[in-house]
Motif scaffolding. Structure first.
Motif, PDB file in Angstrom:
ATOM      1  N   GLU A   1     -52.596 -11.567 102.074  1.00 52.65           N
ATOM      2  CA  GLU A   1     -52.974 -11.675 103.485  1.00 52.65           C
ATOM      3  C   GLU A   1     -51.763 -11.480 104.390  1.00 52.65           C
ATOM      4  OE1 GLU A   1     -54.933 -14.971 106.539  1.00 52.65           O
ATOM      5  OE2 GLU A   1     -55.140 -15.223 104.373  1.00 52.65           O
ATOM      6  N   LEU A   2     -50.592 -11.837 103.903  1.00 50.44           N
ATOM      7  CA  LEU A   2     -49.386 -11.709 104.707  1.00 50.44           C
ATOM      8  C   LEU A   2     -48.802 -10.307 104.657  1.00 50.44           C
ATOM      9  CD1 LEU A   2     -47.598 -15.058 103.736  1.00 50.44           C
ATOM     10  CD2 LEU A   2     -48.920 -14.595 105.792  1.00 50.44           C
ATOM     11  N   THR A   3     -48.888  -9.663 103.495  1.00 54.70           N
ATOM     12  CA  THR A   3     -48.242  -8.361 103.316  1.00 54.70           C
ATOM     13  C   THR A   3     -49.171  -7.179 103.470  1.00 54.70           C
ATOM     14  OG1 THR A   3     -48.604  -8.465 100.917  1.00 54.70           O
ATOM     15  CG2 THR A   3     -46.558  -9.403 101.767  1.00 54.70           C
ATOM     16  N   GLY A   4     -50.492  -7.392 103.356  1.00 51.33           N
ATOM     17  CA  GLY A   4     -51.410  -6.271 103.430  1.00 51.33           C
ATOM     18  C   GLY A   4     -51.533  -5.563 102.083  1.00 51.33           C
ATOM     19  N   ASP A   5     -52.192  -4.390 102.115  1.00 51.57           N
ATOM     20  CA  ASP A   5     -52.413  -3.654 100.872  1.00 51.57           C
ATOM     21  C   ASP A   5     -51.186  -2.902 100.390  1.00 51.57           C
ATOM     22  OD1 ASP A   5     -55.000  -4.511 100.825  1.00 51.57           O
ATOM     23  OD2 ASP A   5     -55.808  -2.758 101.862  1.00 51.57           O
ATOM     24  N   ASN A   6     -50.259  -2.625 101.301  1.00 54.57           N
ATOM     25  CA  ASN A   6     -49.071  -1.842 100.941  1.00 54.57           C
ATOM     26  C   ASN A   6     -47.799  -2.641 101.236  1.00 54.57           C
ATOM     27  OD1 ASN A   6     -50.656   0.503 100.273  1.00 54.57           O
ATOM     28  ND2 ASN A   6     -50.901   0.852 102.486  1.00 54.57           N
ATOM     29  N   PRO A   7     -47.491  -3.635 100.403  1.00 53.16           N
ATOM     30  CA  PRO A   7     -46.283  -4.419 100.652  1.00 53.16           C
ATOM     31  C   PRO A   7     -45.025  -3.593 100.460  1.00 53.16           C
ATOM     32  CG  PRO A   7     -47.227  -4.967  98.517  1.00 53.16           C
ATOM     33  CD  PRO A   7     -48.211  -4.075  99.205  1.00 53.16           C
ATOM     34  N   ALA A   8     -44.036  -3.858 101.291  1.00 59.31           N
ATOM     35  CA  ALA A   8     -42.779  -3.119 101.205  1.00 59.31           C
ATOM     36  C   ALA A   8     -42.023  -3.502  99.942  1.00 59.31           C
ATOM     37  CB  ALA A   8     -41.919  -3.401 102.441  1.00 59.31           C
ATOM     38  N   LYS A   9     -41.422  -2.503  99.300  1.00 63.61           N
ATOM     39  CA  LYS A   9     -40.641  -2.720  98.092  1.00 63.61           C
ATOM     40  C   LYS A   9     -39.284  -2.070  98.248  1.00 63.61           C
ATOM     41  CE  LYS A   9     -44.533  -3.096  94.866  1.00 63.61           C
ATOM     42  NZ  LYS A   9     -45.147  -2.551  93.617  1.00 63.61           N
ATOM     43  N   ALA A  10     -38.262  -2.761  97.747  1.00 63.49           N
ATOM     44  CA  ALA A  10     -36.909  -2.228  97.820  1.00 63.49           C
ATOM     45  C   ALA A  10     -36.666  -1.256  96.675  1.00 63.49           C
ATOM     46  CB  ALA A  10     -35.891  -3.366  97.770  1.00 63.49           C
ATOM     47  N   SER A  11     -35.893  -0.225  96.962  1.00 65.90           N
ATOM     48  CA  SER A  11     -35.523   0.730  95.918  1.00 65.90           C
ATOM     49  C   SER A  11     -34.447   0.121  95.013  1.00 65.90           C
ATOM     50  CB  SER A  11     -35.005   2.012  96.556  1.00 65.90           C
ATOM     51  OG  SER A  11     -33.803   1.765  97.268  1.00 65.90           O
ATOM     52  N   ASP A  12     -34.268   0.763  93.855  1.00 66.71           N
ATOM     53  CA  ASP A  12     -33.253   0.258  92.916  1.00 66.71           C
ATOM     54  C   ASP A  12     -31.860   0.290  93.527  1.00 66.71           C
ATOM     55  OD1 ASP A  12     -35.263  -0.089  91.095  1.00 66.71           O
ATOM     56  OD2 ASP A  12     -34.901   1.797  90.035  1.00 66.71           O
ATOM     57  N   GLU A  13     -31.580   1.314  94.322  1.00 68.94           N
ATOM     58  CA  GLU A  13     -30.268   1.437  94.943  1.00 68.94           C
ATOM     59  C   GLU A  13     -30.049   0.328  95.966  1.00 68.94           C
ATOM     60  OE1 GLU A  13     -27.509   4.925  97.039  1.00 68.94           O
ATOM     61  OE2 GLU A  13     -29.647   5.249  96.658  1.00 68.94           O
ATOM     62  N   GLU A  14     -31.094  -0.020  96.739  1.00 68.72           N
ATOM     63  CA  GLU A  14     -30.987  -1.115  97.707  1.00 68.72           C
ATOM     64  C   GLU A  14     -30.771  -2.456  97.016  1.00 68.72           C
ATOM     65  OE1 GLU A  14     -34.000   0.948 101.001  1.00 68.72           O
ATOM     66  OE2 GLU A  14     -34.663  -0.715  99.742  1.00 68.72           O
ATOM     67  N   VAL A  15     -31.431  -2.653  95.881  1.00 66.65           N
ATOM     68  CA  VAL A  15     -31.283  -3.896  95.129  1.00 66.65           C
ATOM     69  C   VAL A  15     -29.862  -4.041  94.603  1.00 66.65           C
ATOM     70  CG1 VAL A  15     -32.002  -5.139  93.058  1.00 66.65           C
ATOM     71  CG2 VAL A  15     -33.715  -4.046  94.507  1.00 66.65           C
TER      72      VAL A  15
END
Length: 629
Positions: free
Chosen positions: A460-474
């Motif tokens: 409910e907070l993130t919706g159907d398409n939650p943002a995900k960090a890329s491997d490089e960002e991690v």
């Protein structure tokens, strides 16, 4: 007060839900009395206990007493404090205080509440100790050490005059490991120390010498019978570190060690030990405001009187209500279920106070997010049940080896509700100076009940398409974390509450009529240091997340980023609104939060009623995208 003279049940101040501030006043009927008993023999003026300091052992003892005195004024102004010097020769008499009726024993400050006169007197004595305050001579009274018995006897007399409900401590400062005494004098000192401990007084020895040895003389003096065989025999603070370290150790010794409660630990049907419940962490608050009469400067007392009243506020009778006239109620289905005070207390009591063992679980079963109130700490009470210490140590060691916790049901006192707790074992840790840094025992971790757990709908907070960090960002984010990681973990003693610290610095300066100390906020890190450590990494992460290359500087503030930051935020906001509009068009509007719906409607210039519910906001959002009229 309600119309029928009822008080609602959830307003009861006895419940454990009022845990924070009420816990501070739990022992308001008790007070602490601390006496600093300082050796005044020649060794105290000759010995330099700290390698990096030029202060004599006597000056160090005075600084410790001054530190504790200021700590009492800030944290416990109701407590009692006194400084006594024993073993003084006539050539070594302080100008402050008065001589007692016992020869060679001088009362520097009477046993009373901490006040400004005592602080100023000790500061002046430290400042002018040579030659005005204390006259040091090469001569020494041959029986100066023998005055220890008289010093203990005077402590007993002062503590007897302190009244009831007093937790007393005597801190003995000396640089002499083996005082020169006759057998009779030593017997007298042991007898006076035993009388103090039998009366409930705790005696601590602070050795102010690099070669100080606690065992030859003071072990027999201050260790109670039956404690000699303990593996965890208490060791006095050492002076191998810096002055600040010693001062903090002494302040810790002067604090009360009284338990919050003493209860039985039921192991089986016919076996139990006794433990004390202690609070290792307690919230520090600003002192309560005291109202004064502006004309006479007298303290005003607040008196609350309850009267019966009708449905209208003006309909108040002249009939005053006493405590027996008030009953409580609980609403159920619109009806008021009335209960007397004794009936309400009876409902809340589900057993006698005690700790009851239920079983054992792996330590990793305890989850961090279950924390919902401060932990307590339990330690055995050998003087109540013999053998408590032996079983406690055995249980502690086995749970440490097996990496498990004990699950128990606990009722701390007759007014407490039952709690499920996990006893987490903690082994003793000794710091570099040889002093105890972490005590051995069990942390009492309060487990939540089913009613305490709240479900969080992430979708409910993130919706159907939650943002995900890329491997490089991690990878870059991990580098930032490693750069800012605190070595040795978080240590509370390194961080003072900035609000309390600043307030007390200013109050102390006004009270003593001196310039305030420099205020340092230990919770603020200079931006230049952050830039030096992670500046390039932050720029790299910012470019990966936003797709823009811009210099990110903590030291230069927000101006250097200029329109780039504003443009990035605006772009992200517009992209977020586009995603919300797509969700509404696809029929997923109920998954949006109220805040998201209001923000979407505000950007579409839709008029939002002041008392609109979520269903009303969904209807307005559907109209905004053209799905309804």
């Amino acid at each position: 007060m309600f119309a029928d003279g009822f008080a609602k049940m959830d307003s009861d101040s006895d419940t454990d839900s009022n845990y924070g501030r009420n816990r501070r006043d739990q022992f308001s009927s008790f007070k602490n009395a601390t006496i600093y008993l300082i050796d005044g023999s020649s060794s105290m003026f000759v010995e330099k206990p700290l390698p990096e300091e030029s202060d004599s052992a006597f000056d160090v003892a005075l600084k410790c007493s001054l530190k504790s005195l200021k700590s009492m004024i800030f944290g416990s102004p109701r407590d009692l404090f006194s400084v006594i010097i024993y073993g003084l020769s006539p050539e070594r008499t302080p100008t402050m205080g008065k001589m007692s009726q016992y020869e060679g024993v001088h009362i520097l400050t009477e046993l009373s509440r901490p006040d400004l006169a005592a602080i100023s007197g000790i500061e002046n004595l430290l400042r002018d100790s040579l030659p005005k305050g204390i006259k040091v001579s090469s001569k020494d009274s041959s029986n100066s050490s023998s005055k220890l018995a008289e010093g203990f006897w005077l402590c007993s007399k002062l503590l007897d005059s302190a009244g009831k409900n007093v937790n007393s401590t005597v801190l003995l400062f000396t640089a002499d490991s083996e005082p020169q005494m006759t057998r009779e004098e030593r017997k007298q000192a042991e007898l006076r120390a035993s009388d103090l401990m039998d009366a409930g007084t705790r005696i601590e020895v602070v050795g102010l010498s690099q070669q100080f040895d606690f065992l030859p003389f003071y072990k027999d003096l201050v260790v109670l019978p039956g404690e000699e065989e303990s593996e965890n025999l208490w060791k006095p603070p050492t002076v191998k570190g810096k002055l600040d370290t010693l001062l903090n150790q002494v302040v810790t010794l002067s604090r009360s060690r009284r338990p919050r409660a003493k209860i039985n630990f039921q192991i089986g049907e016919n076996f139990q030990i006794a433990v004390g419940i202690y609070a290792l962490v307690r919230g520090a608050y600003l002192p309560k405001k005291v109202k004064l009469d502006r004309r006479t400067n007298e303290v005003l007392e607040t008196v609350t009187t309850k009267y019966t009243m009708g449905e209208n506020l003006e309909d108040i009778t002249a009939e005053e209500l006493g405590r027996s006239d008030i009953i409580k109620y609980q609403e159920f289905g619109g009806a008021r279920i009335r209960l007397r005070v004794d009936e309400h207390r009876h409902l809340r009591r589900l057993g006698d106070p005690g700790l009851f063992l239920l079983g054992f679980k792996p330590k990793d079963m305890i989850k961090r997010h279950w924390f919902h109130r401060p932990c307590d700490f339990i330690y055995p009470e050998e003087n109540i049940v013999k053998g408590s210490r032996s079983f406690f140590v055995a249980l502690l060691e086995r749970l440490q080896v097996q990496n498990k916790v004990a699950i128990c049901r606990m009722i701390a006192n007759s007014n407490s509700v039952p709690s499920l707790v996990a006893l987490i074992p903690q082994e003793e840790v000794i710091d570099e100076s040889g002093s105890q840094d972490v005590p051995p025992g069990f942390h009492v971790f309060y487990l939540p009940f089913a009613d305490d757990v709240r479900d969080l709908n992430i979708e409910e907070l993130t919706g159907d398409n939650p943002a995900k960090a890329s491997d490089e960002e991690v990878i870059v984010a991990k580098k930032i974390i490693r750069k800012l990681e605190q070595k040795g973990g978080y240590k509370p003693e390194l961080f003072q509450n900035p609000v309390l610290r600043k307030m007390w610095i200013n109050i102390e300066s006004m009270a003593l009529d001196k310039d305030p100390e420099d205020f340092f906020d230990s919770t603020v890190v200079p931006p230049e240091i952050i830039d030096q450590r992670i500046g390039p990494l932050v720029e790299e992460l910012s470019s990966l997340v936003t797709g823009k290359v811009g210099k990110r500087s903590f030291a230069d503030g927000e101006e250097e980023q200029g329109s780039f930051k504003h443009e990035s935020k605006k772009k992200m906001k517009l992209e977020g609104m586009a995603n919300i509009e797509n969700m509404i068009l696809e029929g997923h509007a109920p998954k949006l939060t109220v805040a998201q719906l209001k923000e979407f409607l505000a950007l579409n210039n839709a008029k939002i009623p002041s008392k609109a519910k979520k269903s009303d906001l969904i209807d307005l959002a559907m109209k905004a995208v053209g799905l309804s009229d």
